[in-house]
Design an enzyme around this catalytic site. Structure first.
Site, PDB file in Angstrom:
ATOM      1  N   CYS A   1       0.791  -1.236   0.000  1.00  0.00           N
ATOM      2  CA  CYS A   1       0.000   0.000   0.000  1.00  0.00           C
ATOM      3  C   CYS A   1       0.821   1.282   0.000  1.00  0.00           C
ATOM      4  O   CYS A   1       0.706   2.073  -0.938  1.00  0.00           O
ATOM      5  CB  CYS A   1      -0.950  -0.006   1.179  1.00  0.00           C
ATOM      6  SG  CYS A   1      -2.239  -1.238   0.958  1.00  0.00           S
TER       7      CYS A   1
HETATM    8  P1  NAD Z   1      -4.458  -8.869  -3.721  1.00  0.00           P
HETATM    9  O1  NAD Z   1      -3.565  -8.784  -4.888  1.00  0.00           O
HETATM   10  O2  NAD Z   1      -4.007  -9.587  -2.479  1.00  0.00           O
HETATM   11  O3  NAD Z   1      -5.824  -9.564  -4.177  1.00  0.00           O
HETATM   12  C1  NAD Z   1      -6.522  -9.233  -5.327  1.00  0.00           C
HETATM   13  C2  NAD Z   1      -7.341 -10.448  -5.741  1.00  0.00           C
HETATM   14  O4  NAD Z   1      -8.213 -10.078  -6.803  1.00  0.00           O
HETATM   15  C3  NAD Z   1      -6.509 -11.608  -6.258  1.00  0.00           C
HETATM   16  O5  NAD Z   1      -6.846 -12.796  -5.563  1.00  0.00           O
HETATM   17  C4  NAD Z   1      -6.912 -11.727  -7.741  1.00  0.00           C
HETATM   18  O6  NAD Z   1      -6.874 -13.035  -8.243  1.00  0.00           O
HETATM   19  C5  NAD Z   1      -8.322 -11.184  -7.700  1.00  0.00           C
HETATM   20  N1  NAD Z   1      -8.867 -10.700  -8.984  1.00  0.00           N
HETATM   21  C6  NAD Z   1      -8.250  -9.974  -9.941  1.00  0.00           C
HETATM   22  N2  NAD Z   1      -9.102  -9.689 -10.935  1.00  0.00           N
HETATM   23  C7  NAD Z   1     -10.298 -10.249 -10.596  1.00  0.00           C
HETATM   24  C8  NAD Z   1     -11.581 -10.299 -11.198  1.00  0.00           C
HETATM   25  N3  NAD Z   1     -11.826  -9.707 -12.382  1.00  0.00           N
HETATM   26  N4  NAD Z   1     -12.568 -10.964 -10.568  1.00  0.00           N
HETATM   27  C9  NAD Z   1     -12.334 -11.561  -9.373  1.00  0.00           C
HETATM   28  N5  NAD Z   1     -11.156 -11.557  -8.761  1.00  0.00           N
HETATM   29  C10 NAD Z   1     -10.144 -10.902  -9.346  1.00  0.00           C
HETATM   30  O7  NAD Z   1      -4.894  -7.387  -3.372  1.00  0.00           O
HETATM   31  P2  NAD Z   1      -5.170  -6.738  -1.922  1.00  0.00           P
HETATM   32  O8  NAD Z   1      -3.914  -6.588  -1.154  1.00  0.00           O
HETATM   33  O9  NAD Z   1      -6.330  -7.426  -1.311  1.00  0.00           O
HETATM   34  O10 NAD Z   1      -5.603  -5.270  -2.373  1.00  0.00           O
HETATM   35  C11 NAD Z   1      -6.803  -5.030  -3.086  1.00  0.00           C
HETATM   36  C12 NAD Z   1      -7.039  -3.534  -3.127  1.00  0.00           C
HETATM   37  O11 NAD Z   1      -7.222  -3.024  -1.809  1.00  0.00           O
HETATM   38  C13 NAD Z   1      -5.881  -2.720  -3.718  1.00  0.00           C
HETATM   39  O12 NAD Z   1      -6.399  -1.629  -4.402  1.00  0.00           O
HETATM   40  C14 NAD Z   1      -5.131  -2.253  -2.491  1.00  0.00           C
HETATM   41  O13 NAD Z   1      -4.408  -1.067  -2.730  1.00  0.00           O
HETATM   42  C15 NAD Z   1      -6.263  -2.007  -1.522  1.00  0.00           C
HETATM   43  N6  NAD Z   1      -5.882  -2.123  -0.113  1.00  0.00           N
HETATM   44  C16 NAD Z   1      -5.041  -3.105   0.288  1.00  0.00           C
HETATM   45  C17 NAD Z   1      -4.713  -3.207   1.639  1.00  0.00           C
HETATM   46  C18 NAD Z   1      -3.751  -4.252   2.112  1.00  0.00           C
HETATM   47  O14 NAD Z   1      -3.295  -4.148   3.264  1.00  0.00           O
HETATM   48  N7  NAD Z   1      -3.416  -5.255   1.324  1.00  0.00           N
HETATM   49  C19 NAD Z   1      -5.269  -2.321   2.570  1.00  0.00           C
HETATM   50  C20 NAD Z   1      -6.164  -1.360   2.117  1.00  0.00           C
HETATM   51  C21 NAD Z   1      -6.467  -1.264   0.777  1.00  0.00           C
END
Ligand code: NAD
Length: 424
Positions: free
Chosen positions: A263
């Site tokens: 992030c």
């Molecule tokens: P991640 O990469 O761990 O997970 C994303 C998931 O989405 C993956 O499993 C992927 O296979 C899936 N995916 C991709 N395209 C898809 C589709 N069309 N349909 C269904 N599934 C699909 O990501 P994350 O860390 O969970 O982060 C997600 C969002 O949240 C990002 O924008 C990130 O910046 C934000 N965020 C993350 C955190 C954190 O601590 N990781 C905290 C706050 C916000």
């Protein structure tokens, strides 16, 4: 309520699991069948404290996973888009996963009524309104208002994601219209925290401003630390003295190797790049990023001063995750350290209690030890890069030379070793 989460990463799975634990009926969607299978077996594909327990309690009852978006949306009132928004090479966020999810969602919305789409992924201000909403309208043949649209940034921290989701400091609801916001507020009505309702782009900006502030705060104390080190002043006492001022607070005032993860780096780069596109040069944010990039170099320079050239030396790298209590290695500050050690022909032996698998993808050829003690055996130097609790009191007796460089101010037993703290 009936909820779908699209994307089962840290945010999507934690959101889905926690909402299920609160009694909602949840379907988690992902494009990766292996993740979906694991979740349906009650096993978490990621390590997060408390998550496994919730999956065990809820899967088979009010939580399931699927690759079938259509069925998930047809059987839910609210869907959260939680797909990744990684950085492209120039720091801009890559919207390909958001666009693809919105396209698929839009197609289902054509035949589904009373559904609200919530963007939970972190996206730069304007994205929900100017990118997601038009894709939903185009693919559904409906106008926003016929379906709801919200932007609901997520503030959870990896490692304590379940706790953060369940007990947030605040919930921010960016709403396209009153009805959309009301529907989402209904889902959060059991939460004991302020709920702030805004327009879509303000909600998006609150997330970027929050992460950029926290990252800048860490870089600030690291900058002060780099000055203190030259003056022979203990940075941690300085930070303590500062944090007794309630306006400053001790949080995110921990000097060390700097920030990483999925992030802070991505978000601060995303905001810098977006600001530049708008014709504004965000100098403070650029500096925060520069200070952070420098910390691994400073640590390595300290190690060279103690141990001389790294060539042929056995270097124990303790800590691969970007912080303790997670297996996430994205943008870990350990990675530039390992890369530089390899460039300088060191023999790297790495250990992390959770993040070995994720590191192997980036560094398949370094050695991995099954424990910290094993990594330290015969090592010329140890670099402590992640603040895992088990690194507080290690047994260094197996080391060849007991040179220890502590990048996280975590080592407590400093007797009998040649200890150097990044700021000590
Ligand atoms: P991640 O990469 O761990 O997970 C994303 C998931 O989405 C993956 O499993 C992927 O296979 C899936 N995916 C991709 N395209 C898809 C589709 N069309 N349909 C269904 N599934 C699909 O990501 P994350 O860390 O969970 O982060 C997600 C969002 O949240 C990002 O924008 C990130 O910046 C934000 N965020 C993350 C955190 C954190 O601590 N990781 C905290 C706050 C916000």
């Amino acid at each position: 309520m009936k909820v779908a989460t699209i994307g089962t990463g840290y945010v999507g799975l934690v959101t889905g699991a926690c909402l299920a634990d609160m009694g909602n009926e949840v379907i988690c969607v992902d494009i990766l069948p292996e993740k979906v299978d694991l979740i349906n077996q009650g096993k978490s594909p990621i390590y997060e404290d408390g998550l496994q327990g919730i999956l065990k309690r809820s899967v088979g009852k009010n939580l399931k996973a699927t690759t079938d978006l259509n069925t998930a949306i047809e059987n839910s009132e609210i869907s959260f888009i939680c797909v990744g928004t990684p950085s492209d090479g120039d720091g801009r966020i890559d919207l390909q996963y958001i666009k693809s999810a919105a396209e698929s969602l839009g197609k289902v919305l054509a035949s589904v009524d009373n559904h609200t789409v919530v963007v939970k992924s972190t996206v730069v201000p304007g994205t929900t309104e100017n990118v997601v909403l038009p894709i939903l309208e185009k693919n559904s043949g409906k106008k926003a208002g016929e379906f709801g649209v919200c932007m609901n940034p997520e503030f959870l921290r990896e490692g304590v994601a379940v706790e953060d989701f369940m007990k947030p400091d605040r919930v921010v609801i960016g709403q396209y219209d009153e009805n959309s916001g009301k529907k989402l507020a209904e889902l959060y009505k059991g939460f004991h925290c302020p709920i702030l309702r805004t327009d879509l782009k303000t909600a998006e900006m609150i997330k970027y401003a929050s992460n950029s502030f926290l990252a800048t705060k860490v870089s600030f104390i690291n900058e002060i630390g780099n000055i203190c080190k030259r003056l022979g002043i203990d940075t941690y006492t300085v930070a303590e003295g500062m944090s007794l001022d309630h306006r400053i607070s001790p949080n995110f005032l921990k000097a060390g190797l700097g920030w990483g993860g999925s992030c802070f780096p991505k978000d601060i780069k995303g905001l810098i790049s977006h600001a530049k596109e708008l014709g504004y040069e965000p100098k403070l944010l650029q500096s925060a990023l520069k200070v952070n990039r420098k910390q691994p170099e400073i640590l390595l320079e300290m190690a060279r001063k103690k141990a001389g050239s790294f060539e042929g030396k056995r270097v124990a790298v303790l800590g691969l995750a970007f912080k303790a209590e997670t297996d996430d290695t994205r943008e870990s500050q350990s990675f530039p350290v390992i890369k530089q050690l390899l460039d300088e022909k060191a023999k790297v032996i790495a250990y992390d209690p959770k993040a070995e698998e994720n590191t192997k993808a980036e560094f398949p050829d370094i050695k991995y030890a099954p424990s910290a003690e094993e990594a330290l055996r015969d090592a010329d130097i140890a670099l402590i890069l992640t603040d895992w609790e088990e690194f507080q009191n290690l047994n260094y007796s197996g080391m060849k030379n007991k040179i220890v460089i502590d990048g996280r101010n975590i080592v407590k037993n400093r007797d009998g070793i040649d200890y150097t703290g990044l700021f000590w």
